[in-house]
Design an enzyme around this catalytic site. Structure first.
Site, mmCIF file in Angstrom:
data_model
loop_
_atom_site.group_PDB
_atom_site.id
_atom_site.type_symbol
_atom_site.label_atom_id
_atom_site.label_comp_id
_atom_site.label_asym_id
_atom_site.label_seq_id
_atom_site.Cartn_x
_atom_site.Cartn_y
_atom_site.Cartn_z
ATOM 1 N N SER A 1 -2.914 -7.842 2.937
ATOM 2 C CA SER A 1 -3.164 -7.709 4.382
ATOM 3 C C SER A 1 -3.590 -9.062 4.952
ATOM 4 C CB SER A 1 -4.275 -6.690 4.632
ATOM 5 O OG SER A 1 -3.924 -5.443 4.101
ATOM 6 N N HIS B 1 0.844 -1.210 0.000
ATOM 7 C CA HIS B 1 0.000 0.000 0.000
ATOM 8 C C HIS B 1 0.877 1.258 0.000
ATOM 9 C CE1 HIS B 1 -3.101 -2.622 2.293
ATOM 10 N NE2 HIS B 1 -3.663 -2.338 1.131
ATOM 11 N N LYS C 1 -18.036 -6.690 7.197
ATOM 12 C CA LYS C 1 -16.893 -7.539 7.591
ATOM 13 C C LYS C 1 -16.505 -7.288 9.036
ATOM 14 C CE LYS C 1 -14.149 -7.440 3.374
ATOM 15 N NZ LYS C 1 -12.792 -7.085 2.986
ATOM 16 N N ARG D 1 -1.407 -5.626 -8.335
ATOM 17 C CA ARG D 1 -0.237 -6.457 -8.023
ATOM 18 C C ARG D 1 0.057 -7.405 -9.167
ATOM 19 N NH1 ARG D 1 -2.870 -8.253 -2.459
ATOM 20 N NH2 ARG D 1 -4.539 -8.327 -3.984
HETATM 21 O O1 PNS Z 1 -8.757 -2.837 0.176
HETATM 22 P P1 PNS Z 1 -10.008 -3.330 -0.476
HETATM 23 O O2 PNS Z 1 -10.848 -4.080 0.532
HETATM 24 O O3 PNS Z 1 -9.736 -4.117 -1.728
HETATM 25 O O4 PNS Z 1 -10.833 -2.006 -0.916
HETATM 26 C C1 PNS Z 1 -12.102 -2.129 -1.514
HETATM 27 C C2 PNS Z 1 -12.778 -0.763 -1.701
HETATM 28 C C3 PNS Z 1 -12.743 0.043 -0.407
HETATM 29 C C4 PNS Z 1 -12.058 0.011 -2.777
HETATM 30 C C5 PNS Z 1 -14.221 -1.024 -2.172
HETATM 31 O O5 PNS Z 1 -14.797 -1.987 -1.339
HETATM 32 C C6 PNS Z 1 -15.090 0.239 -2.108
HETATM 33 O O6 PNS Z 1 -14.869 1.176 -2.827
HETATM 34 N N1 PNS Z 1 -16.120 0.219 -1.236
HETATM 35 C C7 PNS Z 1 -17.032 1.324 -1.065
HETATM 36 C C8 PNS Z 1 -18.409 0.964 -1.583
HETATM 37 C C9 PNS Z 1 -18.589 1.374 -3.040
HETATM 38 O O7 PNS Z 1 -18.349 2.501 -3.418
HETATM 39 N N2 PNS Z 1 -19.056 0.426 -3.886
HETATM 40 C C10 PNS Z 1 -19.318 0.705 -5.271
HETATM 41 C C11 PNS Z 1 -18.105 0.488 -6.146
HETATM 42 S S1 PNS Z 1 -18.005 -1.197 -6.557
#
Ligand code: PNS
Length: 165
Positions: free
Chosen positions: A132, A22, A46, A94
């Site tokens: 993570s 990150h 979660k 990645r």
């Molecule tokens: O680190 P992660 O868990 O891969 O991050 C995921 C994240 C935070 C980018 C994604 O879950 C997110 O944007 N969640 C917010 C909800 C949202 O906007 N959903 C619509 C887009 S799919």
């Protein structure tokens, strides 16, 4: 004299906890944007290992920088981006395996907010397997991935798992 608006990006994630992967993406984003907002997701569905305050504090302690703002958010990412006047979303890639999932998210976000561009940055090759989830797993099972996460994260993981060194 011409003045240019500052380019601000939002870098969202669960960051449970932040890894060197990150931080590598964050450093790369700071080369492209004037300011980066690190947006930590309040995952209501979660059960994260670290609380939202802990996740934000670990990022703060790992990368103090005046061009970074750390926020938490729930709900839609694009709404957080709009609220903080970010014109771009930064996500790290990645490997090819990340691409399909990331592509879906990016397309959905474009549908919701066409004015916001998603940018993908490739992580340094030696962090390409770091997540993570795997870091938590290997620390819990007794390994020492101290080259993959900041020292403050190793300490925090040891405390969570009650590991004494
Ligand atoms: O680190 P992660 O868990 O891969 O991050 C995921 C994240 C935070 C980018 C994604 O879950 C997110 O944007 N969640 C917010 C909800 C949202 O906007 N959903 C619509 C887009 S799919």
């Amino acid at each position: 004299m011409e003045t240019f608006a500052k380019k601000r990006a939002i870098f969202p994630g669960s960051f449970d906890p932040v890894t060197n992967g990150h931080l590598d993406i964050l450093k790369r984003a700071l080369k492209l944007f004037d300011e980066v907002i690190v947006a930590v997701l309040i995952n209501e569905g979660k059960e994260p290992l670290f609380t939202i305050e802990e996740r934000m504090e670990l990022i703060r302690r790992s990368m103090p920088q005046d061009r970074i703002t750390i926020i938490s958010f729930k709900g839609l990412l694009v709404e957080a981006a709009r609220a903080h006047e970010a014109s771009a979303i930064v996500r790290g890639l990645r490997a090819v395996s990340d691409f399909e999932y990331e592509c879906q998210i990016a397309m959905m976000n474009r549908e919701l907010a066409p004015e916001i561009e998603t940018t993908f940055l490739m992580t340094q090759a030696n962090f390409s397997f770091v997540s993570s989830r795997l870091v938590k797993e290997v620390v819990r099972l007794g390994a020492d991935p101290s080259h993959l996460v900041p020292p403050t994260v190793i300490e925090a993981l040891h405390q969570k798992f009650e590991i004494t060194k």
